[in-house]
Design a protein around this motif. Structure first.
Motif, mmCIF file in Angstrom:
data_model
loop_
_atom_site.group_PDB
_atom_site.id
_atom_site.type_symbol
_atom_site.label_atom_id
_atom_site.label_comp_id
_atom_site.label_asym_id
_atom_site.label_seq_id
_atom_site.Cartn_x
_atom_site.Cartn_y
_atom_site.Cartn_z
ATOM 1 N N TRP A 35 -0.142 21.686 11.859
ATOM 2 C CA TRP A 35 0.249 21.891 13.460
ATOM 3 C C TRP A 35 0.745 20.618 14.541
ATOM 4 N N PRO A 36 1.461 20.853 15.215
ATOM 5 C CA PRO A 36 1.829 19.864 16.092
ATOM 6 C C PRO A 36 0.719 19.224 16.981
ATOM 7 N N GLY A 37 0.400 17.986 17.258
ATOM 8 C CA GLY A 37 -0.572 17.655 18.001
ATOM 9 C C GLY A 37 -1.581 17.110 17.170
ATOM 10 N N SER A 38 -1.693 17.292 15.833
ATOM 11 C CA SER A 38 -2.565 17.121 14.944
ATOM 12 C C SER A 38 -2.821 15.419 14.869
ATOM 13 N N THR A 39 -3.839 14.750 14.909
ATOM 14 C CA THR A 39 -4.259 13.318 15.128
ATOM 15 C C THR A 39 -5.243 12.893 14.340
ATOM 16 N N LEU A 40 -4.949 11.551 13.955
ATOM 17 C CA LEU A 40 -6.114 10.970 13.185
ATOM 18 C C LEU A 40 -6.191 9.669 14.273
ATOM 19 N N LYS A 41 -7.388 9.288 14.220
ATOM 20 C CA LYS A 41 -7.957 8.012 15.233
ATOM 21 C C LYS A 41 -9.015 7.041 14.277
ATOM 22 N N MET A 42 -8.832 5.910 14.488
ATOM 23 C CA MET A 42 -9.478 4.727 13.715
ATOM 24 C C MET A 42 -9.723 3.599 14.577
ATOM 25 N N ASN A 43 -10.861 2.933 14.527
ATOM 26 C CA ASN A 43 -10.965 1.740 15.066
ATOM 27 C C ASN A 43 -11.286 0.754 14.092
ATOM 28 N N PHE A 44 -10.725 -0.613 14.115
ATOM 29 C CA PHE A 44 -10.680 -1.437 13.117
ATOM 30 C C PHE A 44 -10.344 -3.078 13.713
ATOM 31 N N THR A 45 -10.694 -3.686 12.590
ATOM 32 C CA THR A 45 -9.945 -5.403 12.586
ATOM 33 C C THR A 45 -9.060 -5.376 11.709
ATOM 34 N N GLY A 46 -8.337 -6.445 11.855
ATOM 35 C CA GLY A 46 -7.131 -6.438 11.022
ATOM 36 C C GLY A 46 -5.739 -7.038 11.835
ATOM 37 N N PHE A 104 6.059 11.436 13.700
ATOM 38 C CA PHE A 104 4.608 10.938 14.122
ATOM 39 C C PHE A 104 4.920 9.759 15.206
ATOM 40 N N TYR A 105 4.000 9.476 15.966
ATOM 41 C CA TYR A 105 3.679 8.274 16.827
ATOM 42 C C TYR A 105 2.503 7.492 15.970
ATOM 43 N N ALA A 106 2.670 6.225 16.184
ATOM 44 C CA ALA A 106 1.573 5.411 15.720
ATOM 45 C C ALA A 106 1.228 4.657 16.813
ATOM 46 N N ILE A 107 -0.042 4.952 17.488
ATOM 47 C CA ILE A 107 -0.279 4.260 18.864
ATOM 48 C C ILE A 107 -1.464 3.195 18.809
ATOM 49 N N PHE A 163 5.054 3.653 18.375
ATOM 50 C CA PHE A 163 5.908 3.757 17.124
ATOM 51 C C PHE A 163 6.335 4.907 16.597
ATOM 52 N N LYS A 164 7.487 5.394 16.776
ATOM 53 C CA LYS A 164 7.846 6.750 16.164
ATOM 54 C C LYS A 164 8.382 6.830 14.605
ATOM 55 N N PHE A 165 7.700 7.501 13.773
ATOM 56 C CA PHE A 165 8.323 7.148 12.425
ATOM 57 C C PHE A 165 8.268 8.526 11.862
ATOM 58 N N GLU A 168 -3.894 5.367 16.493
ATOM 59 C CA GLU A 168 -3.753 6.763 16.805
ATOM 60 C C GLU A 168 -2.600 7.272 16.106
ATOM 61 N N ILE A 169 -2.655 8.248 15.026
ATOM 62 C CA ILE A 169 -1.622 8.576 14.443
ATOM 63 C C ILE A 169 -1.402 10.298 14.669
#
Length: 366
Positions: A54-65, A81-84, A93-95, A118-119
């Motif tokens: 579905w539109p708006g489906s999102t992955l979130k991640m905290n990291f170092t790198g 998708f957006y990568a934020i 970044f829209k991909f 955020e993806i």
């Protein structure tokens, strides 16, 4: 001089060279089911893959790198998708994700320290997008996930809610291609972010309550995980919204006037539905939502395209259905007719969001 002394400097040099190479090419492979990742929306998750529908489906991640790559592919059609990074949506970044399984670089050159990623799915539910994993470069480490918001909101809608046409460049003719969908800047997403709420968007361009431009209607798919699989049922216990917004009937308002359309014939035969039939169909759908969410505040909205134009009967149908249901936690909200061509652009979506935010402030106690 012993052989040991002769080779010791070389071994030391080799050791430090190896360490340098290891640090310069360090990376961390992350599986989609890793508990450090969090997801928003109806997604199908396993350890080795995650499917976004579905539109708006999102992955979130905290990291170092210092860089992030994602490995993805799409079925049915391409998805966008957006990568934020670090919550900087202005630099998102829209991909594109197509049918070829590919690794896509979504961030690079990141400074030392902690970051967030955020993806976010921008496009329609007509694509199924599969994530196989992520690769973090540099001094990579996963950090604890940010707790998801307590407030929850859910939207049921058509192309307006999905984000049809939001990314159409000024002066260019609108089309329904996935490239120009952008759910992130819809009234729905703007409203959810305003209240700092989790969100779920059950939306598809062209869908209706009684009839759609294709065989499926919202009452038949609202309870699905995969919208194209009748056996793929969503577990409503996984997500219980405080507020539900329904914005449907725009497509019905067109199709009931097209007796030669195949979907008109399939749903109505030769005779258009009566006013009573229309009101009853809407009531039944709202009651289906109420049965799933007994405590939610339900907003029955319409607009802002020509279903709310002066003289339209469709706002009245919704208001009559709400009156018939007679539930103090079900109200109607009619967005004024925008009186411009095509779907709502970013400015018009913003205007709708402002109206909805004000309405929620007045009527909802979170």
């Amino acid at each position: 001089m012993s052989m040991k002394r002769i080779f010791k400097p070389s071994l030391i040099a080799l050791f430090f060279f190896s360490v340098w190479c290891s640090n310069s090419s360090a990376q961390l492979i992350v599986k989609p089911g890793d508990p450090h990742l969090s997801y928003i929306g109806r997604i199908a998750k396993s350890l080795d893959s995650v499917a976004f529908f579905w539109p708006g489906s999102t992955l979130k991640m905290n990291f170092t790198g210092d860089a992030v790559d994602v490995t993805m592919r799409s079925t049915r059609e391409a998805g966008y998708f957006y990568a934020i990074i670090d919550n900087d949506a202005a630099s998102a970044f829209k991909f594109k994700v197509d049918s070829n399984r590919a690794e896509i670089n979504v961030a690079h050159g990141l400074a030392a320290g902690s970051h967030s990623l955020e993806i976010y799915k921008l496009s329609n539910n007509t694509s199924k997008n599969i994530l196989y994993g992520l690769r973090i470069g540099g001094k990579a480490k996963l950090l604890s996930p940010t707790a998801l918001p307590i407030r929850k909101i859910e939207f049921y809608g058509n192309s307006i809610t999905a984000g049809h046409g939001v990314d159409v460049p000024p002066g260019q003719k609108e089309s329904g291609t996935a490239e120009f969908y952008n759910n992130y800047y819809t009234y729905a997403a703007l409203t959810a972010r305003h209240f700092g709420a989790q969100y779920s968007f059950i939306a598809r361009g062209g869908i209706g309550v009684m009839v759609s431009w294709f065989p499926e209607i919202m009452p038949e798919i609202f309870d699905r995980l995969d919208p194209f699989d009748s056996k793929s049922k969503w577990d409503f216990n996984k997500y219980t919204p405080d507020v539900v917004v329904i914005n449907l009937f725009q497509n019905d308002s067109w199709l009931v006037k097209l007796p030669e359309h195949e979907q008109f014939k399939a749903r109505f035969g030769k005779k258009a539905p009566t006013d009573e039939f229309i009101v009853d169909a809407y009531q039944k759908f709202v009651n289906s939502i109420r049965n799933k969410y007994p405590k939610a505040f339900i907003i029955c909205a319409l607009g802002s395209m020509d279903a709310t134009a002066p003289g339209s009967k469709w706002p009245g149908y919704i208001e009559k259905a709400v009156k018939n249901i007679n539930d103090p936690k079900i109200s109607s909200l009619i967005f004024p007719y925008k009186n411009t061509g095509g779907h709502p652009n970013k400015k018009e979506q913003r205007s709708m969001a402002d109206q909805l935010i004000s309405f929620i402030d007045q009527h909802v106690k979170w």
